[in-house]
Write a protein that holds these residues in place. Structure first.
Motif, mmCIF file in Angstrom:
data_model
loop_
_atom_site.group_PDB
_atom_site.id
_atom_site.type_symbol
_atom_site.label_atom_id
_atom_site.label_comp_id
_atom_site.label_asym_id
_atom_site.label_seq_id
_atom_site.Cartn_x
_atom_site.Cartn_y
_atom_site.Cartn_z
ATOM 1 N N LYS A 1 0.858 -1.182 0.000
ATOM 2 C CA LYS A 1 0.000 0.000 0.000
ATOM 3 C C LYS A 1 0.893 1.230 0.000
ATOM 4 O O LYS A 1 1.929 1.246 0.657
ATOM 5 C CB LYS A 1 -0.882 0.052 1.252
ATOM 6 C CG LYS A 1 -2.012 -0.943 1.264
ATOM 7 C CD LYS A 1 -2.719 -0.958 2.609
ATOM 8 C CE LYS A 1 -3.750 0.115 2.762
ATOM 9 N NZ LYS A 1 -4.518 -0.031 4.030
ATOM 10 N N LYS A 2 0.459 2.250 -0.747
ATOM 11 C CA LYS A 2 1.233 3.488 -0.813
ATOM 12 C C LYS A 2 0.282 4.666 -0.627
ATOM 13 O O LYS A 2 -0.764 4.735 -1.271
ATOM 14 C CB LYS A 2 1.957 3.601 -2.143
ATOM 15 C CG LYS A 2 2.931 4.773 -2.217
ATOM 16 C CD LYS A 2 3.658 4.831 -3.552
ATOM 17 C CE LYS A 2 4.694 3.747 -3.649
ATOM 18 N NZ LYS A 2 5.646 3.944 -4.740
ATOM 19 N N ALA A 3 0.696 5.580 0.253
ATOM 20 C CA ALA A 3 -0.063 6.801 0.501
ATOM 21 C C ALA A 3 0.793 7.997 0.122
ATOM 22 O O ALA A 3 2.017 7.950 0.223
ATOM 23 C CB ALA A 3 -0.438 6.885 1.980
ATOM 24 N N ILE A 4 0.143 9.065 -0.295
ATOM 25 C CA ILE A 4 0.852 10.290 -0.609
ATOM 26 C C ILE A 4 0.248 11.418 0.232
ATOM 27 O O ILE A 4 -0.963 11.494 0.399
ATOM 28 C CB ILE A 4 0.819 10.586 -2.126
ATOM 29 C CG1 ILE A 4 1.807 11.668 -2.495
ATOM 30 C CG2 ILE A 4 -0.566 10.883 -2.611
ATOM 31 C CD1 ILE A 4 2.150 11.718 -3.975
ATOM 32 N N VAL A 5 1.114 12.237 0.790
ATOM 33 C CA VAL A 5 0.701 13.339 1.653
ATOM 34 C C VAL A 5 1.096 14.648 0.979
ATOM 35 O O VAL A 5 2.147 14.738 0.356
ATOM 36 C CB VAL A 5 1.378 13.224 3.041
ATOM 37 C CG1 VAL A 5 1.051 14.417 3.918
ATOM 38 C CG2 VAL A 5 0.978 11.926 3.723
ATOM 39 N N GLY A 6 0.243 15.648 1.130
ATOM 40 C CA GLY A 6 0.555 16.961 0.570
ATOM 41 C C GLY A 6 -0.156 17.230 -0.734
ATOM 42 O O GLY A 6 0.235 18.115 -1.496
ATOM 43 N N ILE A 7 -1.208 16.478 -0.993
ATOM 44 C CA ILE A 7 -1.971 16.640 -2.229
ATOM 45 C C ILE A 7 -3.039 17.708 -2.012
ATOM 46 O O ILE A 7 -3.995 17.503 -1.284
ATOM 47 C CB ILE A 7 -2.654 15.308 -2.630
ATOM 48 C CG1 ILE A 7 -1.625 14.253 -2.952
ATOM 49 C CG2 ILE A 7 -3.604 15.507 -3.787
ATOM 50 C CD1 ILE A 7 -0.885 14.478 -4.221
ATOM 51 N N LYS A 8 -2.838 18.852 -2.631
ATOM 52 C CA LYS A 8 -3.822 19.933 -2.569
ATOM 53 C C LYS A 8 -3.909 20.574 -3.945
ATOM 54 O O LYS A 8 -2.929 20.591 -4.694
ATOM 55 C CB LYS A 8 -3.393 20.987 -1.548
ATOM 56 C CG LYS A 8 -3.419 20.496 -0.126
ATOM 57 C CD LYS A 8 -2.967 21.572 0.824
ATOM 58 C CE LYS A 8 -2.943 20.989 2.232
ATOM 59 N NZ LYS A 8 -2.288 21.858 3.177
ATOM 60 N N GLY A 9 -5.061 21.083 -4.262
ATOM 61 C CA GLY A 9 -5.239 21.817 -5.514
ATOM 62 C C GLY A 9 -4.871 21.000 -6.732
ATOM 63 O O GLY A 9 -5.328 19.876 -6.914
ATOM 64 N N SER A 10 -4.012 21.562 -7.571
ATOM 65 C CA SER A 10 -3.657 20.922 -8.844
ATOM 66 C C SER A 10 -2.873 19.631 -8.650
ATOM 67 O O SER A 10 -2.790 18.808 -9.564
ATOM 68 C CB SER A 10 -2.856 21.887 -9.712
ATOM 69 O OG SER A 10 -1.634 22.212 -9.088
ATOM 70 N N LYS A 11 -2.308 19.412 -7.460
ATOM 71 C CA LYS A 11 -1.573 18.165 -7.225
ATOM 72 C C LYS A 11 -2.510 16.956 -7.216
ATOM 73 O O LYS A 11 -2.068 15.827 -7.402
ATOM 74 C CB LYS A 11 -0.774 18.240 -5.928
ATOM 75 C CG LYS A 11 0.429 19.160 -6.026
ATOM 76 C CD LYS A 11 1.218 19.159 -4.747
ATOM 77 C CE LYS A 11 2.399 20.105 -4.830
ATOM 78 N NZ LYS A 11 3.094 20.209 -3.556
ATOM 79 N N LYS A 12 -3.817 17.181 -7.010
ATOM 80 C CA LYS A 12 -4.774 16.074 -7.085
ATOM 81 C C LYS A 12 -4.795 15.494 -8.496
ATOM 82 O O LYS A 12 -4.936 14.297 -8.680
ATOM 83 C CB LYS A 12 -6.162 16.534 -6.659
ATOM 84 C CG LYS A 12 -6.262 16.836 -5.184
ATOM 85 C CD LYS A 12 -7.641 17.291 -4.782
ATOM 86 C CE LYS A 12 -7.654 17.593 -3.288
ATOM 87 N NZ LYS A 12 -8.959 18.049 -2.840
ATOM 88 N N ILE A 13 -4.618 16.354 -9.479
ATOM 89 C CA ILE A 13 -4.548 15.898 -10.877
ATOM 90 C C ILE A 13 -3.293 15.056 -11.076
ATOM 91 O O ILE A 13 -3.322 14.036 -11.762
ATOM 92 C CB ILE A 13 -4.587 17.102 -11.840
ATOM 93 C CG1 ILE A 13 -5.929 17.811 -11.714
ATOM 94 C CG2 ILE A 13 -4.319 16.682 -13.275
ATOM 95 C CD1 ILE A 13 -5.998 19.160 -12.376
ATOM 96 N N LEU A 14 -2.204 15.456 -10.447
ATOM 97 C CA LEU A 14 -0.953 14.695 -10.508
ATOM 98 C C LEU A 14 -1.179 13.277 -9.983
ATOM 99 O O LEU A 14 -0.776 12.306 -10.614
ATOM 100 C CB LEU A 14 0.121 15.405 -9.685
ATOM 101 C CG LEU A 14 1.492 14.763 -9.615
ATOM 102 C CD1 LEU A 14 2.549 15.854 -9.527
ATOM 103 C CD2 LEU A 14 1.634 13.847 -8.430
ATOM 104 N N LEU A 15 -1.860 13.147 -8.843
ATOM 105 C CA LEU A 15 -2.116 11.821 -8.270
ATOM 106 C C LEU A 15 -2.982 10.986 -9.200
ATOM 107 O O LEU A 15 -2.706 9.802 -9.413
ATOM 108 C CB LEU A 15 -2.768 11.949 -6.893
ATOM 109 C CG LEU A 15 -3.130 10.638 -6.204
ATOM 110 C CD1 LEU A 15 -1.896 9.754 -6.009
ATOM 111 C CD2 LEU A 15 -3.795 10.909 -4.859
ATOM 112 N N MET A 16 -4.003 11.581 -9.782
ATOM 113 C CA MET A 16 -4.850 10.831 -10.715
ATOM 114 C C MET A 16 -4.032 10.361 -11.920
ATOM 115 O O MET A 16 -4.184 9.229 -12.376
ATOM 116 C CB MET A 16 -6.038 11.676 -11.164
ATOM 117 C CG MET A 16 -7.054 11.916 -10.063
ATOM 118 S SD MET A 16 -8.592 12.753 -10.548
ATOM 119 C CE MET A 16 -8.058 14.052 -11.619
#
Length: 123
Positions: free
Chosen positions: A80-95
């Motif tokens: 399992k992998k989690a990412i922290v610090g996803i706000k604003g346009s970084k949500k698109i990065l995660l997708m």
């Protein structure tokens, strides 16, 4: 270079914490991404619990490509992998990363939230 990956412990479980925080220059970010990715590959451990913290870091198209490649290279080692610090346009990065690797990296606001999720169903 500051240590960018190390184990932390939560509820008796080992979690690898990748510190990509405050990466504001492209070269520094690319070096940190390569360093931590190589660490996971060379460590040769499987079923890892991982947190990647990108709080206050800069994202460019080059960095996004490096993150996608890192996620692809480390996916075989992850449980399992989690990412922290996803706000604003970084949500698109995660997708984009999840789509690229056919993955399920989950985003969180805090490290503590990520730790709780990671250990929730690990045997």
């Amino acid at each position: 270079m500051k240590e960018r990956i190390y184990p932390i412990y939560h509820k008796g479980k080992t979690i690898y914490y990748t510190d990509w925080t405050n990466l504001l220059e492209e070269k520094e970010a690319l070096d940190a991404i390569e360093h931590t990715t190589s660490f996971i590959e060379n460590n040769n451990e499987y079923n890892l619990l991982e947190i990647v913290d990108i709080t206050n870091s800069y994202a460019s198209p080059t960095i996004l490509n490096a993150i996608k490649n890192s996620a692809k290279r480390t996916k075989p080692f992850s449980f399992k992998k989690a990412i922290v610090g996803i706000k604003g346009s970084k949500k698109i990065l995660l997708m984009a990363v999840n789509k690229f690797i056919d993955g399920n990296i989950k985003g969180f606001n805090t490290v503590n939230e990520a730790k709780e999720w990671l250990v929730a169903d690990k045997l």
